[in-house]
Design an enzyme around this catalytic site. Structure first.
Site, PDB file in Angstrom:
ATOM      1  N   LYS A  77       0.140   4.233  -0.292  1.00  0.00           N
ATOM      2  CA  LYS A  77      -0.502   5.399   0.345  1.00  0.00           C
ATOM      3  C   LYS A  77      -0.290   6.656  -0.514  1.00  0.00           C
ATOM      4  O   LYS A  77      -0.288   6.559  -1.730  1.00  0.00           O
ATOM      5  CB  LYS A  77      -0.001   5.555   1.783  1.00  0.00           C
ATOM      6  CG  LYS A  77      -0.217   4.265   2.586  1.00  0.00           C
ATOM      7  CD  LYS A  77      -0.029   4.433   4.054  1.00  0.00           C
ATOM      8  CE  LYS A  77      -0.285   3.095   4.745  1.00  0.00           C
ATOM      9  NZ  LYS A  77      -0.129   3.174   6.200  1.00  0.00           N
ATOM     10  N   ASN A 118       0.870  -1.171   0.000  1.00  0.00           N
ATOM     11  CA  ASN A 118       0.000   0.000   0.000  1.00  0.00           C
ATOM     12  C   ASN A 118       0.909   1.222   0.000  1.00  0.00           C
ATOM     13  O   ASN A 118       1.507   1.550   1.016  1.00  0.00           O
ATOM     14  CB  ASN A 118      -0.888  -0.048   1.262  1.00  0.00           C
ATOM     15  CG  ASN A 118      -1.745   1.195   1.426  1.00  0.00           C
ATOM     16  OD1 ASN A 118      -1.781   2.060   0.551  1.00  0.00           O
ATOM     17  ND2 ASN A 118      -2.439   1.284   2.549  1.00  0.00           N
ATOM     18  N   GLU A 124      -6.939   4.489   7.960  1.00  0.00           N
ATOM     19  CA  GLU A 124      -6.676   5.889   7.616  1.00  0.00           C
ATOM     20  C   GLU A 124      -7.851   6.513   6.854  1.00  0.00           C
ATOM     21  O   GLU A 124      -7.994   7.731   6.835  1.00  0.00           O
ATOM     22  CB  GLU A 124      -5.356   6.004   6.828  1.00  0.00           C
ATOM     23  CG  GLU A 124      -4.169   5.744   7.747  1.00  0.00           C
ATOM     24  CD  GLU A 124      -2.905   5.301   7.051  1.00  0.00           C
ATOM     25  OE1 GLU A 124      -2.838   5.322   5.810  1.00  0.00           O
ATOM     26  OE2 GLU A 124      -1.959   4.907   7.773  1.00  0.00           O
ATOM     27  N   HIS A 158      -9.581   0.948   5.132  1.00  0.00           N
ATOM     28  CA  HIS A 158      -8.304   1.175   5.819  1.00  0.00           C
ATOM     29  C   HIS A 158      -8.536   2.124   7.007  1.00  0.00           C
ATOM     30  O   HIS A 158      -9.349   3.039   6.927  1.00  0.00           O
ATOM     31  CB  HIS A 158      -7.282   1.775   4.845  1.00  0.00           C
ATOM     32  CG  HIS A 158      -5.894   1.721   5.390  1.00  0.00           C
ATOM     33  ND1 HIS A 158      -5.435   2.612   6.319  1.00  0.00           N
ATOM     34  CD2 HIS A 158      -4.885   0.848   5.171  1.00  0.00           C
ATOM     35  CE1 HIS A 158      -4.185   2.300   6.638  1.00  0.00           C
ATOM     36  NE2 HIS A 158      -3.831   1.224   5.962  1.00  0.00           N
ATOM     37  N   GLU A 200      -5.380  -5.158  10.740  1.00  0.00           N
ATOM     38  CA  GLU A 200      -4.409  -4.077  10.883  1.00  0.00           C
ATOM     39  C   GLU A 200      -4.657  -3.332  12.188  1.00  0.00           C
ATOM     40  O   GLU A 200      -5.443  -2.366  12.223  1.00  0.00           O
ATOM     41  CB  GLU A 200      -4.539  -3.110   9.707  1.00  0.00           C
ATOM     42  CG  GLU A 200      -4.206  -3.726   8.372  1.00  0.00           C
ATOM     43  CD  GLU A 200      -3.531  -2.716   7.470  1.00  0.00           C
ATOM     44  OE1 GLU A 200      -2.423  -2.998   7.010  1.00  0.00           O
ATOM     45  OE2 GLU A 200      -4.096  -1.635   7.254  1.00  0.00           O
ATOM     46  N   GLY A 205       2.412   2.265  10.815  1.00  0.00           N
ATOM     47  CA  GLY A 205       3.320   3.394  10.643  1.00  0.00           C
ATOM     48  C   GLY A 205       4.016   3.808  11.926  1.00  0.00           C
ATOM     49  O   GLY A 205       4.653   4.851  11.988  1.00  0.00           O
ATOM     50  N   SER A 246       3.411  -2.266  10.291  1.00  0.00           N
ATOM     51  CA  SER A 246       4.869  -2.327  10.469  1.00  0.00           C
ATOM     52  C   SER A 246       5.451  -3.694  10.118  1.00  0.00           C
ATOM     53  O   SER A 246       6.324  -4.203  10.821  1.00  0.00           O
ATOM     54  CB  SER A 246       5.261  -1.899  11.887  1.00  0.00           C
ATOM     55  OG  SER A 246       4.857  -0.558  12.117  1.00  0.00           O
TER      56      SER A 246
END
Ligand code: PGA
Length: 265
Positions: free
Chosen positions: A11, A9, A96, A94, A181, A187, A227
């Site tokens: 991003k 991904n 985010e 996701h 996730e 991150g 990660s």
């Protein structure tokens, strides 16, 4: 035996020239014998990346999609537009896009975070729309640090699974990959310990089993994301309930992504 799936991904990184370069570097991974390999660049780089990986065996993915096919939806991208651009996979839900960041930027107060308003209902709409045009969907779920600390991880994750895949047909479910996730691991450099990641991936599988039966649960691929790096990939990917990885930061470095794919082979 479930085939592993390793997805990068990218991003909001990579202008087209850099994206093309990275795509050329990862293209040889398409011949990985035991894993499907997917890269998800930003929309603007789908074209150059698609050209660079054409006939390599690496698949093209997008990072989001809208649920309607056309209309007055400024800024949105329809499922068939993705197909038209050569996309075969799409990420939905996701953290985010749900506004649940592992590391919120300074100034991301509630008003700003409301911009990232994904929820289980919109995930479900997107998932069904994407499946209706044959896209394979990577559906993300995961708890925040506060939820983990309050002991509600399994409950939160199971509810996201139920909401995300509600009312799918068996055929629609076949093209769904779940991604566990944990938000606190995205991150942040904090990886969920592999035994625990495997356990929660098992919770996801069990929830799908309750909804769609044992065969569907057994066939379901569940990725871990958060990660994932070359030094932890092999351990994570060797666990019985972890069928792949959704990789952010490390997917931007071709050698790291290659090492992760290698860890799943
Ligand atoms: P990360 O991102 O590997 O940089 O933690 C994973 C993801 O958000 O999919």
């Amino acid at each position: 035996m479930r085939r592993k799936i390793i997805a990068g991904n990218w991003k909001m990184h990579m202008l087209r020239a850099a994206a093309k370069e990275l795509a050329i570097q990862v293209a040889p991974l398409g011949s990985a014998p035991k894993a499907d390999v997917v890269v998800c660049p930003p929309y603007t780089a789908l074209g150059v990346v698609g050209d660079a990986i054409a006939s390599s065996g690496v698949h093209l993915g997008a990072q989001d999609v809208f649920w309607n096919e056309k209309g007055a939806y400024t800024g949105q991208v329809a499922p068939s537009m993705l197909v038209d651009a050569g996309v075969r996979y799409v990420i939905v839900g996701h953290s985010e896009t749900r506004g649940r960041f592992g590391v919120p930027e300074p100034g991301m107060d509630d008003v700003v975070l409301a911009h990232f308003g994904e929820n289980d209902r919109t995930v479900n709409l997107k998932l069904k729309a994407a499946r209706s045009v044959g896209l394979v969907v990577i559906c993300c779920v995961g708890e925040t640090l506060a939820e983990r600390r309050s002991g509600t991880t399994d409950e939160v994750v199971a509810a996201q699974v139920r909401g995300g895949i509600a009312d799918l047909t068996a055929a629609e479910l076949e093209g769904v990959v779940m991604a566990y996730e944990p938000v606190w691991a995205i991150g942040t450099g904090e990886t969920c310990e592999s035994v625990e990641a495997d356990r929660v991936c098992g919770v996801i599988r069990a929830e799908v089993g309750v909804l769609y039966g044992a065969d569907a649960a057994d066939a379901l691929r569940v990725q871990y994301g958060g990660s994932v790096k070359p030094n932890n990939a092999r351990d994570l990917l060797s666990r019985p309930n972890i069928d792949g990885a959704l990789v952010g930061g490390a997917s931007l470095v071709a050698t790291d992504f290659a090492a992760i794919v290698e860890g799943g082979s």
